[in-house]
Design a protein around this motif. Structure first.
Motif, mmCIF file in Angstrom:
data_model
loop_
_atom_site.group_PDB
_atom_site.id
_atom_site.type_symbol
_atom_site.label_atom_id
_atom_site.label_comp_id
_atom_site.label_asym_id
_atom_site.label_seq_id
_atom_site.Cartn_x
_atom_site.Cartn_y
_atom_site.Cartn_z
ATOM 1 N N GLU A 65 -9.759 3.971 4.075
ATOM 2 C CA GLU A 65 -9.859 2.871 3.885
ATOM 3 C C GLU A 65 -8.964 2.099 4.526
ATOM 4 O O GLU A 65 -9.373 1.400 5.536
ATOM 5 C CB GLU A 65 -9.732 1.544 2.703
ATOM 6 C CG GLU A 65 -9.436 0.410 2.610
ATOM 7 C CD GLU A 65 -9.454 0.026 1.062
ATOM 8 O OE1 GLU A 65 -9.454 -1.577 1.123
ATOM 9 O OE2 GLU A 65 -8.928 0.352 0.480
ATOM 10 N N LEU A 66 -7.455 2.195 4.865
ATOM 11 C CA LEU A 66 -6.891 2.653 5.447
ATOM 12 C C LEU A 66 -6.595 2.911 6.624
ATOM 13 O O LEU A 66 -5.819 2.268 7.577
ATOM 14 C CB LEU A 66 -4.935 3.277 4.594
ATOM 15 C CG LEU A 66 -3.917 3.303 5.567
ATOM 16 C CD1 LEU A 66 -3.089 1.780 4.852
ATOM 17 C CD2 LEU A 66 -2.097 3.694 4.989
ATOM 18 N N ARG B 114 -0.183 11.388 -8.294
ATOM 19 C CA ARG B 114 -1.199 10.897 -6.549
ATOM 20 C C ARG B 114 0.173 10.581 -5.422
ATOM 21 O O ARG B 114 -0.641 11.196 -4.765
ATOM 22 C CB ARG B 114 -1.596 9.459 -7.165
ATOM 23 C CG ARG B 114 -2.418 9.168 -6.624
ATOM 24 C CD ARG B 114 -2.763 7.660 -7.001
ATOM 25 N NE ARG B 114 -2.027 6.714 -6.983
ATOM 26 C CZ ARG B 114 -1.031 6.464 -8.073
ATOM 27 N NH1 ARG B 114 -1.461 6.116 -9.264
ATOM 28 N NH2 ARG B 114 0.002 5.263 -7.703
ATOM 29 N N ARG C 281 2.975 1.625 -3.235
ATOM 30 C CA ARG C 281 1.568 2.587 -4.232
ATOM 31 C C ARG C 281 1.116 3.579 -4.447
ATOM 32 O O ARG C 281 1.754 4.263 -4.978
ATOM 33 C CB ARG C 281 0.847 0.794 -4.337
ATOM 34 C CG ARG C 281 0.151 1.161 -5.188
ATOM 35 C CD ARG C 281 -0.985 0.207 -6.029
ATOM 36 N NE ARG C 281 -0.862 -1.319 -5.234
ATOM 37 C CZ ARG C 281 -2.211 -1.048 -4.489
ATOM 38 N NH1 ARG C 281 -2.875 -0.346 -4.670
ATOM 39 N NH2 ARG C 281 -2.150 -2.062 -3.343
ATOM 40 N N ASN C 282 1.079 4.260 -3.142
ATOM 41 C CA ASN C 282 0.455 5.031 -2.567
ATOM 42 C C ASN C 282 0.685 6.327 -2.371
ATOM 43 O O ASN C 282 0.333 7.667 -3.109
ATOM 44 C CB ASN C 282 -1.288 4.838 -1.867
ATOM 45 C CG ASN C 282 -1.797 4.510 -2.066
ATOM 46 O OD1 ASN C 282 -2.975 4.102 -3.482
ATOM 47 N ND2 ASN C 282 -1.629 2.116 -2.733
ATOM 48 N N ARG D 106 -8.752 5.910 -0.880
ATOM 49 C CA ARG D 106 -7.901 4.721 -0.312
ATOM 50 C C ARG D 106 -7.624 4.873 0.659
ATOM 51 O O ARG D 106 -7.042 4.255 1.685
ATOM 52 C CB ARG D 106 -7.232 5.034 -1.896
ATOM 53 C CG ARG D 106 -7.223 4.668 -2.714
ATOM 54 C CD ARG D 106 -7.825 3.384 -2.927
ATOM 55 N NE ARG D 106 -6.650 2.324 -2.728
ATOM 56 C CZ ARG D 106 -5.785 0.879 -2.411
ATOM 57 N NH1 ARG D 106 -6.451 0.482 -2.249
ATOM 58 N NH2 ARG D 106 -4.746 0.822 -2.790
ATOM 59 N N PHE E 64 -11.423 8.924 -5.332
ATOM 60 C CA PHE E 64 -10.431 7.636 -5.533
ATOM 61 C C PHE E 64 -9.329 7.710 -4.217
ATOM 62 O O PHE E 64 -9.417 6.942 -3.058
ATOM 63 C CB PHE E 64 -10.032 7.011 -6.979
ATOM 64 C CG PHE E 64 -8.953 6.601 -7.054
ATOM 65 C CD1 PHE E 64 -9.345 4.990 -6.916
ATOM 66 C CD2 PHE E 64 -7.499 6.526 -6.886
ATOM 67 C CE1 PHE E 64 -8.601 4.210 -6.823
ATOM 68 C CE2 PHE E 64 -6.529 5.919 -6.730
ATOM 69 C CZ PHE E 64 -6.931 3.755 -7.124
ATOM 70 N N ILE E 65 -8.981 9.116 -4.413
ATOM 71 C CA ILE E 65 -7.490 8.917 -3.480
ATOM 72 C C ILE E 65 -8.232 9.673 -2.076
ATOM 73 O O ILE E 65 -7.478 8.619 -0.731
ATOM 74 C CB ILE E 65 -7.162 10.710 -3.393
ATOM 75 C CG1 ILE E 65 -6.015 10.622 -4.779
ATOM 76 C CG2 ILE E 65 -5.917 11.218 -2.643
ATOM 77 C CD1 ILE E 65 -5.212 11.721 -4.981
ATOM 78 N N GLN F 103 -9.232 12.972 -9.286
ATOM 79 C CA GLN F 103 -9.522 11.505 -8.846
ATOM 80 C C GLN F 103 -9.292 12.113 -7.050
ATOM 81 O O GLN F 103 -9.184 11.316 -6.274
ATOM 82 C CB GLN F 103 -7.466 11.385 -8.743
ATOM 83 C CG GLN F 103 -7.763 10.613 -10.339
ATOM 84 C CD GLN F 103 -8.239 10.015 -10.703
ATOM 85 O OE1 GLN F 103 -8.549 9.245 -10.355
ATOM 86 N NE2 GLN F 103 -8.584 9.646 -12.061
ATOM 87 N N THR G 204 -1.115 12.319 -1.944
ATOM 88 C CA THR G 204 -1.696 11.674 -0.680
ATOM 89 C C THR G 204 -0.548 11.534 0.008
ATOM 90 O O THR G 204 -1.092 11.711 1.694
ATOM 91 C CB THR G 204 -1.554 9.808 -0.924
ATOM 92 O OG1 THR G 204 -2.180 9.974 -2.252
ATOM 93 C CG2 THR G 204 -1.741 9.131 -0.027
ATOM 94 N N TRP H 222 1.334 -1.145 -0.203
ATOM 95 C CA TRP H 222 -0.433 -0.095 0.467
ATOM 96 C C TRP H 222 0.868 1.617 0.160
ATOM 97 O O TRP H 222 0.446 2.137 -0.996
ATOM 98 C CB TRP H 222 -1.065 0.253 1.336
ATOM 99 C CG TRP H 222 -2.097 1.043 1.275
ATOM 100 C CD1 TRP H 222 -3.447 1.131 0.538
ATOM 101 C CD2 TRP H 222 -1.742 2.919 1.238
ATOM 102 N NE1 TRP H 222 -4.233 1.861 0.699
ATOM 103 C CE2 TRP H 222 -3.480 3.226 0.811
ATOM 104 C CE3 TRP H 222 -0.982 3.754 2.105
ATOM 105 C CZ2 TRP H 222 -3.914 4.190 1.001
ATOM 106 C CZ3 TRP H 222 -1.309 4.374 1.809
ATOM 107 C CH2 TRP H 222 -2.445 4.756 1.506
#
Length: 409
Positions: free
Chosen positions: A273-274, A234, A56-57, A270, A266-267, A263, A238, A53
């Protein structure tokens, strides 16, 4: 109706994953022993998912071994000075420029040293390295001849004790500062090796300017395709949403703003969720709000005199609507001391205390992205509006009709 066991296990695993992620964001260096041992074990259990995670983010690497878990965080704004290293003491005074230099020199000495080292021996090595002509040219001097210099070195060592780079075997730093004794430490070399969070070694960065050197330490590889550029944008956005209190749209480059507009959902989803953070989207920007209120190093509101003064000055600045000078804020604190002094500490009511109270309040408000300092004083930022006091609504006895009153001046 009973919940299937699979769903219960999935829910528990998701909760543990989120707890592990929050632990890393709060303490990017977790030791296998000590106060964060439980969090370390949780991170180790979910290491593969967490590593994926973060890579990637946000482009942060996660290393987990038998001794520690290290999340190598790089901030969205590398030159942001509002979250300094602080003393590992009750006072939590921010590190000065000299203490940062001593920290770097101490780490270099420990890297070259043995598995054990005495504080006196470490100090001798730091003094030798501090004599470098380039440091002298930069105005850095360290001779250990003054007590304040020994206090600075002790503060650096205590920070390294907190990080787990050092373990105290015998002695006490206060005794060393007073000249009454020495201290012996074990050096945790694996923790030391993972302390630097950078993509490039400092010796490989040729830039002279401090900001350029910081940028060089964390610079990414060549972004020679649209996919790589969008990924970098991105990840930067983030990082800002995870690390900063508020992300203001007017601080973004045009390309970043366009990407965030498309976005945003979406950002923020995410991140939620984390971490469990909740996106608060306003016309001026986005804040990720923590319902549990423990993913921050600066809290507001806060108990105590300084917390009360900060809250009252935030209300004053929000009502001002524009730039306010330091003199006006100090006058306001003197007025507030008459009104609220019965709840404040004795020292806060002493003549001249208003300057320090204002400075501490502005430091906190700046770190929270609520105000910005200006040559003439301080100016409120949009997020400060949440601390403005509006009209008071009073219900007439026996009715449901609201009667509005203007706020007290």
């Amino acid at each position: 109706m009973t919940t299937p066991l699979g769903e219960v296990l999935d829910s528990r695993r998701a909760a543990e994953f989120q707890k592990a992620a929050r632990a890393l964001l709060k303490e990017p260096l977790l030791l296998a022993h000590g106060p964060y041992a439980d969090e370390y074990r949780l991170v180790r259990q979910h290491a593969a998912e967490l590593r994926d995670w973060f890579d990637r983010n946000v482009g942060w690497s996660l290393r987990v071994d038998a001794e520690a878990a290290r999340l190598r965080k790089t901030p969205g704004a590398p030159a942001d000075p509002t979250h300094p290293a602080r003393e590992a003491s009750r006072a939590q005074a921010p590190f000065t420029r000299r203490r940062y230099v001593l920290l770097c020199l101490a780490l270099a000495a420990l890297e070259r040293g043995e598995a054990q080292i005495a504080l006196g021996r470490l100090a001798e090595q730091v003094v030798l390295d501090a004599a470098d002509p380039q440091l002298a040219t930069a105005g850095v001097q360290f001779t250990l001849e003054r007590r304040d210099e020994r206090l600075d070195l002790a503060a650096v060592v205590r920070l390294l004790l907190r990080y787990g780079v050092l373990r105290r075997v015998a002695g006490d730093e206060d005794a060393y500062v007073s000249g009454a004794g020495d201290v012996l430490y074990d050096v945790e070399r694996r923790v030391l090796a993972g302390l630097l969070a950078a993509r490039h070694g400092p010796s490989t960065v040729a830039a002279e300017d401090a900001d350029d050197r910081l940028a060089g330490l964390i610079a990414e590889s060549a972004l020679d395709s649209d996919e790589l550029r969008f990924r970098a944008i991105r990840q930067t956005l983030t990082r800002c949403l995870l690390d900063d209190p508020v992300l203001y749209y007017d601080e973004l480059a045009d390309e970043e703003l366009v990407y965030l507009t498309r976005q945003r959902g979406f950002i923020t989803a995410r991140i939620s969720e984390l971490t469990g953070l909740v996106a608060e989207v306003r016309a001026e920007g986005i804040a990720m709000v923590d319902p549990l209120d423990d993913l921050t190093d600066v809290r507001m509101p806060e108990q105590g005199t300084h917390g009360h003064v900060t809250l009252l000055l935030a209300e004053h600045l929000a009502a001002a609507g524009g730039e306010v000078g330091r003199g006006e804020l100090e006058r306001r604190v003197r007025e507030l001391a008459v009104e609220h002094g019965g709840f404040w500490s004795k020292s806060a009511k002493q003549p001249g205390a208003e300057a320090e109270l204002v400075e501490q309040a502005l430091t906190k408000l700046t770190a929270l992205g609520l105000v910005t300092r200006t040559p003439g004083g301080v100016a409120p930022l949009p997020a400060l509006a949440r601390y403005a006091v509006g009209e008071t609504v009073v219900l007439e006895p026996g009715t449901r009709t609201p009667q509005r009153k203007a706020p007290a001046s």
